[in-house]
Design an enzyme around this catalytic site. Structure first.
Site, PDB file in Angstrom:
ATOM      1  N   CYS A  66      36.169  28.137  30.876  1.00 29.77           N
ATOM      2  CA  CYS A  66      36.464  28.911  29.958  1.00 29.77           C
ATOM      3  C   CYS A  66      36.494  28.735  28.425  1.00 29.77           C
ATOM      4  O   CYS A  66      36.600  29.646  27.529  1.00 29.77           O
ATOM      5  CB  CYS A  66      37.257  29.956  30.660  1.00 29.77           C
ATOM      6  SG  CYS A  66      38.799  28.937  30.978  1.00 29.77           S
ATOM      7  N   GLU A 120      42.343  36.460  32.908  1.00 35.24           N
ATOM      8  CA  GLU A 120      41.907  35.758  32.154  1.00 35.24           C
ATOM      9  C   GLU A 120      40.382  35.591  32.046  1.00 35.24           C
ATOM     10  O   GLU A 120      39.828  35.295  33.038  1.00 35.24           O
ATOM     11  CB  GLU A 120      42.413  34.238  32.283  1.00 35.24           C
ATOM     12  CG  GLU A 120      42.056  33.004  31.160  1.00 35.24           C
ATOM     13  CD  GLU A 120      41.146  31.978  31.557  1.00 35.24           C
ATOM     14  OE1 GLU A 120      40.096  31.868  31.515  1.00 35.24           O
ATOM     15  OE2 GLU A 120      41.771  31.161  32.440  1.00 35.24           O
ATOM     16  N   LYS A 127      43.514  36.080  47.005  1.00 36.96           N
ATOM     17  CA  LYS A 127      42.059  36.566  47.461  1.00 36.96           C
ATOM     18  C   LYS A 127      41.134  35.313  47.163  1.00 36.96           C
ATOM     19  O   LYS A 127      40.921  34.933  45.957  1.00 36.96           O
ATOM     20  CB  LYS A 127      41.792  37.696  46.554  1.00 36.96           C
ATOM     21  CG  LYS A 127      40.289  38.401  47.021  1.00 36.96           C
ATOM     22  CD  LYS A 127      39.146  37.901  46.116  1.00 36.96           C
ATOM     23  CE  LYS A 127      37.907  38.381  46.825  1.00 36.96           C
ATOM     24  NZ  LYS A 127      36.631  37.460  45.866  1.00 36.96           N
ATOM     25  N   GLY A 178      36.935  41.173  35.582  1.00 34.72           N
ATOM     26  CA  GLY A 178      38.299  41.569  35.328  1.00 34.72           C
ATOM     27  C   GLY A 178      38.651  42.593  34.796  1.00 34.72           C
ATOM     28  O   GLY A 178      39.621  43.347  35.053  1.00 34.72           O
ATOM     29  N   SER A 233      35.025  36.654  35.015  1.00 31.88           N
ATOM     30  CA  SER A 233      34.311  37.021  34.210  1.00 31.88           C
ATOM     31  C   SER A 233      34.732  38.338  33.455  1.00 31.88           C
ATOM     32  O   SER A 233      35.755  39.065  34.042  1.00 31.88           O
ATOM     33  CB  SER A 233      32.886  37.731  34.999  1.00 31.88           C
ATOM     34  OG  SER A 233      33.156  38.811  35.538  1.00 31.88           O
TER      35      SER A 233
END
Lengths: 495, 495
Positions: free
Chosen positions: B265, B228, B149, B209, B205
C-alpha cells in the site's frame, strides 16, 4: 434572520480553507490569546447577550448568566489546553540502527489540525453548545477555522455572538474567516457536503443527528461527524440508599428533572427503585414546589406534550406528580414536572413508548420487584447513554452494575444527579450510539482530540519539522521520546 | 476452506461478547504475557507457517520470514504498550469547591476497551496485516476479543495461525473466544452487521473498503470502521536532489516499486521530477536487474495487467522500462517492474487513468516543466494518501510542499522511500480519505487508540473505580491529576 444563500456557501468554505492554512501555523500562545479575547468579549457584553437569550429561549436569567460564564471559562480552559500541548501527543523515535526489525529511521509524530470544522449549534444551550460553545472552542483550540450553522431557535443571539467572537479572534491576530456563521437548514446540509469541510459537530435530536451523520458518511470523501444525540440517563437506586437518604433522593431527583424545564441531554428519564420504596409522596411534594418554566419554543413544547401524553396513556402508568403544560397568549408553553410510575413488567411491555427519550420535565419511576438485578436490567433495556447513575449505600454490592454501566455510558455517577456537567480535563460527555455518533466527548478539554489528525515525519531536517517535534522544543510541549534501544518515555515541559 | 455458515455467526459473536467482559477486567501484565505467548507461538512455528505462506501467496521466503518476525515483534511492542499504560489516558480531577463554575466533583476518566472487534485480514501481508497482525494485536492489547475474517488468499495459513494464536492466548489465561476466525465474504459482511460487534478494521482495496464502511455506517447502531484503503504515495524530487544523487534515486525508486511485486500500500506510484532530469537510462537499467516475482493470486494479477495496459495506452505515456507479465502453467502471474513516463500536461489530461492506484510493480515518472510548483501540483492532483515523499538537497525551499504534504498524508518522508513501514510509537500509517476511512493509524503502537472508548466516573468510591483511576494506582500507570485550584499535571509511573 435570513437563510444563507446556496451560492454564498462555496466562498465561505474557501475563506475557511484559507484561514486553515494560516491557523495551522499559529503558535499556541497566539491561539490562546485569541480564545481569551473571545471570552473577554462574551463577558464584556453579557448584559446584552443574556437579554437576547432570555427573549429567544425563555430560559431564566440566572441559568443564562451561569451558562455564559461557563462558556467564557470553557474558552479559557481551551486556551490553557493549547499552551499545555499534551493534546499534540508529540512522539519522537530516534534513529536506531539496532532496532529488532532492521534500522529504524528518525520518526516524529504529532497531532495537527484537521481543517475547517462545521458546527451545528443546539437549541437548549444558546451559549455553551452554540456559536461560541464547546465544539467551537475545541475546534479553534486545535487550530481549525469553524463554520457555525446557527440554531433557528436563537438567531439574533447567534448573529450577535458570532460578530463579537469573530471580531475578538481577528482582533487578536487570527486570520479572517476563523469563525463564520451560516443560517438555514439547507445551508447546513449543503455545507456538510462541501469537500473543504473536514469534520462536523452536532448537538441535538437523534433523528436530525442520524440524518446528518448519514450525509457525512455518504460523501465521496466521508468525514467524521461528532453528533451528541439522545440519552435517557437511567438511574438505579438501591434499597440501602433509600433507607439512608430517601427524602433527599426524592428532592434531588425532582430538581434534576425540572431544571431548565428538563430540556437537558443529561436529564434523568428513568429511575429504577425497589418495589415499595415509599418515595411517592416525597416526589409529589417536591414536584409541587417547582415553579413553572417556559419551554424553548413551541415546536419543542409540542413534541414534549405529545410524548408526555403517550407516556401517561401507556398501560400500567400511574401519575405521581401530574405536572402541567400551559400555553400563553404568545403561543409559548409553560411547564411543571411530570413524574410517573410503572411496574417493571409494564415497562417491558410498553418499552417502545416508555424507553425512548422524552425531551422535557418528565421522569418515570420504575418499581423493580425483588429478585431482579439492576445490572441485568441495564443490559436488557438500554443502548448507549451519556450517563448512568447509581445511588447506593456503604456495603451494597454494585460492582457488576457499575461494569455494565461503563459499557453503556460515557459517565457513571455515584449518589448524585447527571445534570450539571463539569467542564474539566476528566469529563466525558459522550457514549455509545445513540448517545454519540463517533465517540469522543463534547464537554471538557479532551474534546480537542476530535479535531486533530496525526502526521508522522520521517528523517525530516530539523528546520522542516513542526515546532512541537523539534529537538529545541520551542513551544515547550511534552514530547514522548524513544531513544535508540529504549522504550518511549515522556519528556519536555513540566517533566 | 469452508465459509462460516450464517447460522454459526451469532454464537461466535456471543462468545466474543462473553470474552469481552472477562478481558475488560484483565490486568495489563496478564494481557502482555498472553501477547508475548502469541509471539512465541508464531516464532516457534515459523518454518511451518512460512512454508504455508509461500505456497499460498507466492511471496519470497526472506520477505515472509521478515514479516513473521515483524508480526511477533509487533505483538511484543503491544505487550509493552499495555504495561506502560499511557494509552489509558488516565485523568483525575480532584474535587474543587472553589472551581470557577461552582463546586467540582471528583471526576476520573480512563480509556476502556470498546468491545468485540471484527478484523478483515489483507491479502498482501499474510502475517503482519492478517490473523495475528497489527489490527489484531492493537485490539487485543486494548482488552478486546477479536473476530478475524480470513482473507481467501491464504486460508490454510489463516486457520493454522488462528489455531496457534488462540491456543497461546488461552494457554496464557485469557478467556475462550479471545480470538476467533470466520471465513467467507458473506460471513464477514453479516458479522459486520451484528449488534455485539463494536468496531471493525480492514486493509484492502478502496472499492471493498468503501462497501464495508458504508455497511458499518448504515447499521441501526453505527460503529467505527477503520479501513486502510488506496494510496498512490506521490514522490517529489527537486533538481538539487537529482544533481546530488540522481543515480541513487533511480536505483532506490526501482527497488521500492519492485519489492514484493509492488503489492504494497506504500508503493510509490507517481514520481514528479523536473523536465530533463536525465534519470531514464538509470531507471531502465535498475529495472532490468530486478528478478521476476510471483503475484499474490490470479485475480490481483488480472487487475494489475488491466491497469498496466490502460496506463501504457494513455495519451503521451512513454515506456522507460517495459516490465513483463508472464503466466505460468499453474495460472500464476510473474512480473517485473514497469516504469512509464509522462509530461505533466498529459498527466492532467489523462488523470482518470493515470492518477488512481495501480496495485503492482508500476510507477509513472512525471516530467514537470519549469515554473510549475510541486506544492500546487500536490494540492491540484491528490486527495488523501498514506505517504508523500520529498527528495531534496540542502538549501532547497520545500517548506510549502511539506505543509501541503502534511495536509494530504499521514506520513511525510524525506530523501527515502515509503515502502518498509517501521513499527514504532511515532509511526503513522493512515491519512485522509481514501487512505483511511476513520483516521487513526494501523501500524505502530498508537494503533491501540482506535479500540478504546473513554469513560468518566463521578464521585465513585475507591473500591468501585477501575485500577488505573485509583489513588493507590495498582497498575502503576501514568495519571494526569488536576488538584483543586491547579491545572492538570502528569503523575504516576515513570514521572
Amino acid at each position: 434572520m435570513t437563510d444563507t444563500p446556496t451560492e454564498a456557501l462555496d466562498a465561505i468554505a474557501r475563506t475557511a480553507d484559507d484561514a486553515a492554512h494560516a491557523l495551522a501555523l499559529s503558535a499556541p500562545a497566539a491561539r490562546a490569546a485569541a480564545l481569551n479575547a473571545a471570552a473577554d468579549a462574551l463577558t464584556a457584553n453579557a448584559d446584552e447577550l443574556v437579554a437576547l437569550a432570555m427573549d429567544e429561549t425563555g430560559l431564566a436569567e440566572a441559568r443564562l448568566r451561569g451558562e455564559l460564564k461557563r462558556t467564557a471559562v470553557q474558552l479559557r480552559l481551551f486556551a490553557d489546553t493549547v499552551v499545555d500541548g499534551t493534546y499534540l501527543d508529540a512522539r519522537i523515535d530516534r534513529p536506531d540502527p539496532e532496532f529488532a526489525l532492521g534500522p529504524r529511521p528518525d520518526l516524529r509524530r504529532v497531532n495537527e489540525p484537521v481543517g475547517p470544522v462545521l458546527n451545528f449549534a443546539a437549541s437548549n444551550f444558546p451559549f455553551a453548545f452554540s456559536v461560541a460553545g464547546g465544539d467551537t472552542a475545541a475546534a479553534l483550540a486545535a487550530g481549525n477555522p469553524v463554520i457555525v450553522k446557527a440554531h433557528p431557535g436563537h438567531p439574533r443571539l447567534s448573529e450577535r455572538t458570532a460578530a463579537l467572537v469573530a471580531a475578538a479572534l481577528e482582533g487578536a491576530g487570527l486570520p479572517t474567516g476563523t469563525l463564520q456563521l451560516i443560517e438555514g437548514q439547507d445551508a447546513g446540509t449543503a455545507m456538510l457536503k462541501h469537500p473543504l469541510v473536514k469534520a462536523a459537530a452536532f448537538t441535538g435530536s437523534t433523528g436530525a443527528g442520524r440524518m446528518l451523520a448519514d450525509i457525512a458518511a455518504a460523501r465521496p470523501a466521508p468525514i467524521p461527524f461528532y453528533g451528541e444525540l439522545g440519552s435517557v440517563n437511567p438511574v438505579f437506586v438501591t434499597a440501602g440508599a433509600i433507607e439512608e437518604r430517601g427524602s433527599a433522593i426524592a428532592a434531588g431527583l425532582v430538581t434534576s428533572v425540572g431544571g431548565s424545564a428538563g430540556q437537558l441531554c443529561t436529564k434523568p428519564g428513568l429511575v429504577f427503585l425497589p418495589e415499595g420504596h415509599g418515595l411517592a409522596e416525597a416526589v409529589a411534594a417536591a414536584s409541587a414546589a417547582i415553579a413553572e418554566h417556559r419551554m424553548l419554543n413551541p415546536r419543542i413544547a409540542a413534541g414534549y406534550a405529545q410524548r408526555r401524553e403517550a407516556v401517561l396513556g401507556a398501560k400500567g402508568v400511574r401519575v405521581l406528580a401530574p405536572g402541567e403544560v400551559r400555553t400563553d397568549e404568545d403561543g409559548q408553553a409553560w411547564v411543571t414536572p411530570t413524574i410517573a410510575a410503572v411496574a417493571l413488567d409494564d415497562l417491558r411491555a410498553g418499552g417502545d413508548t416508555l424507553l425512548p427519550e422524552c425531551f422535557g420535565p418528565l421522569a418515570i419511576l420504575v418499581d423493580v420487584p425483588d429478585g431482579e438485578r439492576y445490572a441485568d436490567l441495564l443490559e436488557e433495556l438500554f443502548e448507549g447513554n451519556l450517563t448512568v447513575t447509581v445511588h447506593r449505600a456503604e456495603g451494597d454490592d454494585v460492582a457488576r452494575l457499575v461494569r455494565a454501566a461503563a459499557r453503556r455510558a460515557g459517565r457513571v455517577l455515584f449518589d448524585g444527579w447527571p445534570t450539571g456537567v463539569a467542564v474539566t480535563p476528566a469529563m466525558q460527555h459522550g457514549g455509545p450510539w445513540p448517545a454519540t455518533t463517533s465517540g469522543g466527548t463534547s464537554v471538557g478539554t479532551a474534546a480537542i482530540g476530535r479535531f486533530v489528525q496525526a502526521v508522522a515525519y520521517q528523517n525530516a531536517p530539523e528546520a522542516l519539522l513542526p515546532p512541537p517535534l523539534r529537538d529545541d522544543n520551542p513551544w515547550g510541549v511534552p514530547q514522548r521520546i524513544a531513544e535508540a534501544g529504549e522504550s518511549a518515555r515522556w519528556g519536555g515541559a513540566g517533566n
